[in-house]
Write a protein that holds these residues in place. Structure first.
Motif, PDB file in Angstrom:
ATOM      1  N   GLY A 171       0.809  -1.211   0.000  1.00 30.97           N
ATOM      2  CA  GLY A 171       0.000   0.000   0.000  1.00 30.97           C
ATOM      3  C   GLY A 171       0.837   1.254   0.000  1.00 30.97           C
ATOM      4  O   GLY A 171       1.037   1.889  -1.035  1.00 30.97           O
ATOM      5  N   LYS A 172       1.355   1.622   1.179  1.00 32.15           N
ATOM      6  CA  LYS A 172       2.180   2.836   1.280  1.00 32.15           C
ATOM      7  C   LYS A 172       3.621   2.585   0.864  1.00 32.15           C
ATOM      8  O   LYS A 172       4.401   3.525   0.734  1.00 32.15           O
ATOM      9  N   LEU A 173       3.983   1.322   0.686  1.00 28.54           N
ATOM     10  CA  LEU A 173       5.366   0.969   0.351  1.00 28.54           C
ATOM     11  C   LEU A 173       5.366  -0.221  -0.602  1.00 28.54           C
ATOM     12  O   LEU A 173       4.666  -1.204  -0.370  1.00 28.54           O
ATOM     13  N   ILE A 174       6.138  -0.112  -1.672  1.00 19.60           N
ATOM     14  CA  ILE A 174       6.351  -1.242  -2.582  1.00 19.60           C
ATOM     15  C   ILE A 174       7.818  -1.610  -2.505  1.00 19.60           C
ATOM     16  O   ILE A 174       8.700  -0.772  -2.793  1.00 19.60           O
ATOM     17  N   ILE A 175       8.100  -2.830  -2.086  1.00 18.57           N
ATOM     18  CA  ILE A 175       9.499  -3.292  -2.002  1.00 18.57           C
ATOM     19  C   ILE A 175       9.785  -4.170  -3.209  1.00 18.57           C
ATOM     20  O   ILE A 175       9.104  -5.175  -3.435  1.00 18.57           O
ATOM     21  N   THR A 206       3.184   6.764  -2.815  1.00 23.69           N
ATOM     22  CA  THR A 206       3.693   5.489  -2.304  1.00 23.69           C
ATOM     23  C   THR A 206       5.205   5.486  -2.476  1.00 23.69           C
ATOM     24  O   THR A 206       5.715   6.008  -3.464  1.00 23.69           O
ATOM     25  N   TYR A 207       5.888   4.915  -1.514  1.00 21.14           N
ATOM     26  CA  TYR A 207       7.343   4.799  -1.633  1.00 21.14           C
ATOM     27  C   TYR A 207       7.684   3.508  -2.369  1.00 21.14           C
ATOM     28  O   TYR A 207       7.044   2.476  -2.179  1.00 21.14           O
ATOM     29  N   VAL A 208       8.717   3.562  -3.212  1.00 20.63           N
ATOM     30  CA  VAL A 208       9.267   2.363  -3.854  1.00 20.63           C
ATOM     31  C   VAL A 208      10.688   2.198  -3.338  1.00 20.63           C
ATOM     32  O   VAL A 208      11.484   3.152  -3.362  1.00 20.63           O
ATOM     33  N   ALA A 209      10.997   1.009  -2.850  1.00 20.14           N
ATOM     34  CA  ALA A 209      12.342   0.751  -2.320  1.00 20.14           C
ATOM     35  C   ALA A 209      12.839  -0.583  -2.875  1.00 20.14           C
ATOM     36  O   ALA A 209      12.045  -1.434  -3.279  1.00 20.14           O
ATOM     37  N   VAL A 210      14.142  -0.764  -2.883  1.00 26.83           N
ATOM     38  CA  VAL A 210      14.747  -1.943  -3.527  1.00 26.83           C
ATOM     39  C   VAL A 210      15.591  -2.730  -2.533  1.00 26.83           C
ATOM     40  O   VAL A 210      16.380  -2.157  -1.769  1.00 26.83           O
ATOM     41  N   VAL A 211      15.406  -4.047  -2.552  1.00 33.44           N
ATOM     42  CA  VAL A 211      16.285  -4.971  -1.822  1.00 33.44           C
ATOM     43  C   VAL A 211      17.013  -5.813  -2.856  1.00 33.44           C
ATOM     44  O   VAL A 211      16.370  -6.488  -3.668  1.00 33.44           O
ATOM     45  N   GLU A 212      18.344  -5.718  -2.863  1.00 34.95           N
ATOM     46  CA  GLU A 212      19.135  -6.561  -3.767  1.00 34.95           C
ATOM     47  C   GLU A 212      19.334  -7.913  -3.087  1.00 34.95           C
ATOM     48  O   GLU A 212      19.936  -7.990  -2.004  1.00 34.95           O
ATOM     49  N   ALA A 218      22.429  -4.719   3.250  1.00 39.64           N
ATOM     50  CA  ALA A 218      22.517  -3.265   2.996  1.00 39.64           C
ATOM     51  C   ALA A 218      21.192  -2.558   3.278  1.00 39.64           C
ATOM     52  O   ALA A 218      21.154  -1.320   3.374  1.00 39.64           O
ATOM     53  N   THR A 219      20.091  -3.306   3.405  1.00 42.86           N
ATOM     54  CA  THR A 219      18.767  -2.695   3.634  1.00 42.86           C
ATOM     55  C   THR A 219      18.075  -3.393   4.811  1.00 42.86           C
ATOM     56  O   THR A 219      17.067  -4.081   4.625  1.00 42.86           O
ATOM     57  N   PRO A 220      18.596  -3.212   6.056  1.00 39.49           N
ATOM     58  CA  PRO A 220      18.061  -3.964   7.208  1.00 39.49           C
ATOM     59  C   PRO A 220      16.605  -3.622   7.538  1.00 39.49           C
ATOM     60  O   PRO A 220      15.826  -4.501   7.910  1.00 39.49           O
ATOM     61  N   GLU A 736      12.082  10.360   5.113  1.00 39.19           N
ATOM     62  CA  GLU A 736      13.104  10.930   5.996  1.00 39.19           C
ATOM     63  C   GLU A 736      13.360   9.999   7.169  1.00 39.19           C
ATOM     64  O   GLU A 736      14.473   9.911   7.671  1.00 39.19           O
ATOM     65  N   ASP A 737      12.302   9.310   7.604  1.00 43.69           N
ATOM     66  CA  ASP A 737      12.454   8.439   8.763  1.00 43.69           C
ATOM     67  C   ASP A 737      11.859   7.070   8.452  1.00 43.69           C
ATOM     68  O   ASP A 737      10.642   6.885   8.439  1.00 43.69           O
ATOM     69  N   TRP A 738      12.739   6.083   8.164  1.00 48.89           N
ATOM     70  CA  TRP A 738      12.272   4.742   7.821  1.00 48.89           C
ATOM     71  C   TRP A 738      11.552   4.090   9.007  1.00 48.89           C
ATOM     72  O   TRP A 738      10.667   3.269   8.840  1.00 48.89           O
ATOM     73  N   SER A 739      11.943   4.481  10.209  1.00 47.72           N
ATOM     74  CA  SER A 739      11.385   3.807  11.398  1.00 47.72           C
ATOM     75  C   SER A 739       9.871   4.012  11.500  1.00 47.72           C
ATOM     76  O   SER A 739       9.145   3.138  11.965  1.00 47.72           O
ATOM     77  N   GLN A 740       9.392   5.185  11.032  1.00 47.04           N
ATOM     78  CA  GLN A 740       7.949   5.451  11.086  1.00 47.04           C
ATOM     79  C   GLN A 740       7.190   4.501  10.161  1.00 47.04           C
ATOM     80  O   GLN A 740       6.185   3.904  10.552  1.00 47.04           O
ATOM     81  N   ILE A 741       7.695   4.350   8.915  1.00 49.03           N
ATOM     82  CA  ILE A 741       7.064   3.425   7.949  1.00 49.03           C
ATOM     83  C   ILE A 741       7.133   2.002   8.497  1.00 49.03           C
ATOM     84  O   ILE A 741       6.156   1.248   8.446  1.00 49.03           O
ATOM     85  N   THR A 742       8.302   1.628   9.018  1.00 50.24           N
ATOM     86  CA  THR A 742       8.489   0.273   9.551  1.00 50.24           C
ATOM     87  C   THR A 742       7.491   0.001  10.674  1.00 50.24           C
ATOM     88  O   THR A 742       6.853  -1.056  10.718  1.00 50.24           O
ATOM     89  N   ALA A 743       7.351   1.005  11.555  1.00 47.06           N
ATOM     90  CA  ALA A 743       6.442   0.835  12.698  1.00 47.06           C
ATOM     91  C   ALA A 743       4.998   0.693  12.235  1.00 47.06           C
ATOM     92  O   ALA A 743       4.241  -0.141  12.746  1.00 47.06           O
ATOM     93  N   GLU A 744       4.595   1.492  11.237  1.00 44.20           N
ATOM     94  CA  GLU A 744       3.207   1.440  10.737  1.00 44.20           C
ATOM     95  C   GLU A 744       2.864   0.055  10.221  1.00 44.20           C
ATOM     96  O   GLU A 744       1.742  -0.418  10.355  1.00 44.20           O
TER      97      GLU A 744
END
Length: 827
Positions: A171-175, A206-212, A218-220, A736-744
């Motif tokens: 939803g708010k994040l696509i990995i 929506t944020y898009v982020a990449v895990v190699e 590198a993306t804990p 700016e703050d990954w912890s907020q998205i992670t917590a949600e």
């Protein structure tokens, strides 16, 4: 009865190129908004109409797409609507049956950003798209290197493998998770699709982020989210190879005659490869089986109505009889509106009552002739499509350097021998021309039919050396003897002579024949050559001019069908062959010595000149690969310049010549194997192609207008403006703050309830079936949770009404539960 409604007919746009899509809803065709094109539900069936424009002609393709969870009724309705739409288009369309998971390249090609297949369907109340919705958790498996299909799979690590790309949409994040063995192209396509979902479905919010996958450390924070959603990870499955089809399978063609004369379907094999167009009778229907990969049904114009309307059913029955997979692709072809792919399964395909367009390579001695068109060199660079059709980059007035292969080395050809090509030799000709101030190069590699294999190999090797000397800029053109392209003839201004054998080397010991006969073809300095033929009467042709050279005389023999222009060009080239006085001989008034020199009179081709039949030629682009040690060519339908990828090699087939385009990042093995790959393509072509078709090697950035003209709106600066996968990845905005998205995402959400929600824990109170079925919220007894009516039933009533136990019901996907509840009046 399923009918194409007036509303659908009125909404059909049949004049504008592009794509239109309908979904089958309650057995009716409902238009799909263009903003959601490329998104399909596996519980539904769709109809896709694609309109293409070639020159001033429109062609139509109707695809009906079958989701794997769709009902038989929906599938039947889609098939009927497809036939009716074809009728509405007056039989001008090609019909395609597409089954989820085995979509054709043509179908995938309509959706350049990719196809997303979601679980659910209209019956389960699924809307086509829910813009800005964040209440989503799904996993998409991205398959395909070029036109990708992203199918929704089980939300678990067991769905992953090491070779593909996966999108975890929260939803708010696509990995985007890239398998360690996925390639750059697959990662680029995955990112393009992720951005498309972000921009089209979520309005960019929506944020898009990449895990190699090969560097997850590198993306804990992203891995923490993935682990929370998917659970702990075990060992990943190995990469799953893409389904690749051997060329030999594609070339295995069988043609069957279809008849229902006795009230039942009778299929009889009539021919195998190579196929000819005259095998198809307008009175009948046929099935063409391409190695079990694809089934074509051809409907003759005068076939009976029952056979025509049953065409798709005939194909499906044939698939069952042959025990082919149910997902086998099917195309229905109408007589007179055949697709280019179908036409090119035949040795040659001609268009009736048409005498303009591209001609074909012209065999020596044949009567039919290519219609000659006055050539305007000034239009070539301004109109590359003209250059492509005429196969001319300019008028041939550029700078020429020519070498002969001698002792496997390059030896410059003396100026007096320029334009003389001997069948026992191989030549390299470097042609330099200017576009503005920039030098451009063509490198012709002419190979004589009597040259040794060592010399032919040396000509290819020396071409590579010469190519490197000019910074890999020349366009390489392999010219087998007798297949000289117009531009090569134009360089010699009507003075080109091709000898059957012999050599122009100094100190040659070969005897020169005392009598030689040359057939002259051409009407101007840009298209004329004299080609040596056997010196006997049977070589003559009433439509041409011939030069007969003997020890004592030189005859200019003019056939009754030749034109004044052809006679003038023959006089010019005759001076190159012989300095002696020319004796003009008109057909039917030959002196006795003329026939003596040819060994006596004999029958020859003397029918009236025929206007060249127009071959149906559609340029086709293929992506080539030999990475597996086998040659594979994948067609790209509706191609444009964007389809040429920098790290690949491509083959553009325009029938009488083949271009081989090499991207700047293509691997060295593919670059070296360019000519062999193109030859392999010709050898394995289903129609049985001429192996001596000229092959032109083109490098990225140095494309001549004869190549670019086949592409609509070619942009010479495209690649300098194209973004790589790394560029796109760098552009992704991070919060700016990954912890907020992670917590949600990782923290449990508070329960939401309404005034009607039961807050009693434990089992819900039981009510009689008749008090719950088909009741509105207001009519329900007190204490009933409207969203969980089924849980208020006794086990006996539950099983009776829903047809399964509560345990079996709870194991169903959510959308299937809702679908069943709706059907039984418990929703």
């Amino acid at each position: 009865m399923t009918r194409l409604t007036t509303q659908v007919k009125n909404s059909l746009n049949i004049t504008t190129p592009g794509v239109q899509i309908w979904r089958i809803e309650a057995m009716k065709m409902v238009p799909v908004p263009s903003s959601t094109f490329g998104s399909f539900f596996d519980g539904d069936c769709y109809i896709v109409l694609a309109i293409h424009k070639t020159g001033s002609n429109l062609s139509y393709d109707i695809h009906y797409w079958i989701g794997q969870a769709s009902s038989q009724d929906e599938q039947g309705a889609a098939a009927i609507y497809t036939t009716q739409m074809d009728d509405f288009l007056k039989g001008r369309a090609v019909q395609h049956r597409e089954v989820q998971g085995n979509e054709s390249e043509a179908f995938r090609g309509y959706f350049k950003q990719g196809i997303v297949i979601q679980k659910g369907g209209v019956a389960s109340g699924m809307k086509q798209v829910e813009t800005n919705s964040y209440e989503i958790q799904r996993l998409l498996h991205v398959k395909g290197k070029r036109n990708v299909v992203a199918g929704e799979v089980e939300l678990a690590w067991k769905s992953f493998n090491r070779g593909d790309v996966f999108l975890l949409d929260l939803g708010k994040l696509i990995i985007q998770w890239n398998g360690p063995e996925s390639n750059r192209m697959e990662r680029l396509r995955g990112m393009t699709l992720a951005k498309e979902i972000r921009d089209q479905e979520r309005g960019g919010r929506t944020y898009v982020a990449v895990v190699e996958g090969d560097n997850e450390k590198a993306t804990p924070q992203l891995m923490e989210i993935m682990t929370h959603v998917l659970g702990p990870r075990g060992t990943l499955r190995a990469a799953v190879p893409d389904n690749e089809v051997e060329p030999a399978v594609k070339a295995a063609l069988k043609l069957y005659h279809v008849s229902d004369a006795e009230g039942k379907l009778v299929v009889r094999e009539v021919a195998t490869r190579p196929l000819t167009q005259d095998l198809l009778s307008h009175e009948d229907c046929y099935i063409l089986d391409q190695g079990g990969l694809k089934i074509y049904v051809w409907k003759g114009k005068r076939a009976n109505a029952q056979e025509k309307t049953g065409a798709m059913n005939q194909a499906l029955n044939f698939i069952k009889a042959k025990q082919y997979p149910p997902s086998t692709q099917v195309e229905v072809q109408n007589d007179g509106a055949e697709s280019a792919v179908f036409q090119q399964l035949f040795q040659k395909w001609t268009l009736p009552n048409r005498t303009s367009g591209l001609g074909k390579t012209h065999a020596v001695g044949s009567v039919a002739k290519v219609e000659q068109v006055k050539f305007d060199a000034t239009s070539m660079h301004v109109q590359p499509q003209v250059a492509a059709q005429k196969k001319m980059v300019d008028d041939g007035s550029g700078e020429v350097q020519m070498w002969r292969i001698e002792n496997l080395e390059l030896v410059p050809v003396e100026s007096k021998w320029l334009g003389h090509f001997y069948g026992g030799d191989c030549y390299l000709l470097l042609y330099t021309y200017l576009i503005g101030e920039k030098k451009n190069y063509l490198l012709y590699i002419w190979q004589g039919s009597q040259a040794s294999q060592d010399e032919i190999t040396a000509s290819a090797y020396q071409a590579v050396t010469l190519d490197q000397k000019y910074n890999n800029e020349p366009v390489q053109i392999r010219v087998p003897m007798g297949k000289e392209p117009p531009h090569l003839m134009a360089i010699f201004k009507g003075q080109m002579v091709v000898y059957q054998g012999g050599t122009s080397r100094a100190n040659t010991q070969e005897p020169v024949p005392s009598t030689r006969l040359f057939q002259v073809q051409g009407t101007s300095a840009n298209n004329t050559k004299a080609f040596e033929v056997q010196p006997r009467a049977s070589s003559l042709n009433s439509n041409d001019v011939f030069i007969l050279k003997t020890q004592s005389c030189c005859y200019l023999w003019c056939g009754k069908g030749c034109s004044g222009d052809e006679r003038e060009m023959a006089k010019m080239v005759a001076d190159t062959i012989s300095r002696t006085e020319k004796q003009v001989v008109v057909e039917g008034q030959e002196p006795a010595n003329f026939w003596v020199a040819l060994g006596g009179k004999a029958p020859y081709a003397n029918t009236k000149r025929l206007q060249e039949e127009t071959l149906a030629i559609t340029p086709r682009l293929f992506e080539c690969s030999n990475q597996t040690g086998r040659f594979l060519a994948t067609e790209i339908p509706d191609f444009n310049q964007d389809d040429l990828e920098e790290d690949d090699v491509f083959l553009l087939d325009v029938w009488d010549q083949v271009f081989f385009w090499i991207g700047k990042h293509a691997n060295e093995e593919e670059k070296r194997a360019a000519a062999i790959t193109a030859q392999e393509y010709l050898k394995t072509h289903p129609s049985g192609r001429d192996p001596d078709t000229p092959i032109i090697v083109v490098k990225q950035g140095y494309e001549p207008s004869t190549f670019t003209g086949w592409f609509l709106a070619w942009d010479p600066f495209k690649w300098s403006n194209t973004k790589s996968y790394e560029d796109l990845k760098a552009e992704l905005q991070s919060p700016e703050d990954w912890s907020q998205i992670t917590a949600e995402i990782t923290k449990p959400k508070p329960n939401t309830f309404t005034a009607n929600t039961s807050l009693i824990s434990g089992p819900l109170p039981i009510f009689p079936l008749e008090q719950l079925v088909n009741k509105s919220v207001e009519e329900l007894p007190e204490g009933v949770d409207p969203s969980r009516k089924e849980e208020h039933l006794s086990v006996e009533d539950f099983t009776k009404v829903l047809g399964m136990t509560p345990t079996a019901f709870s194991a169903l996907p959510k959308w299937k539960q809702q679908n069943l509840k709706k059907e039984k009046g418990l929703f």
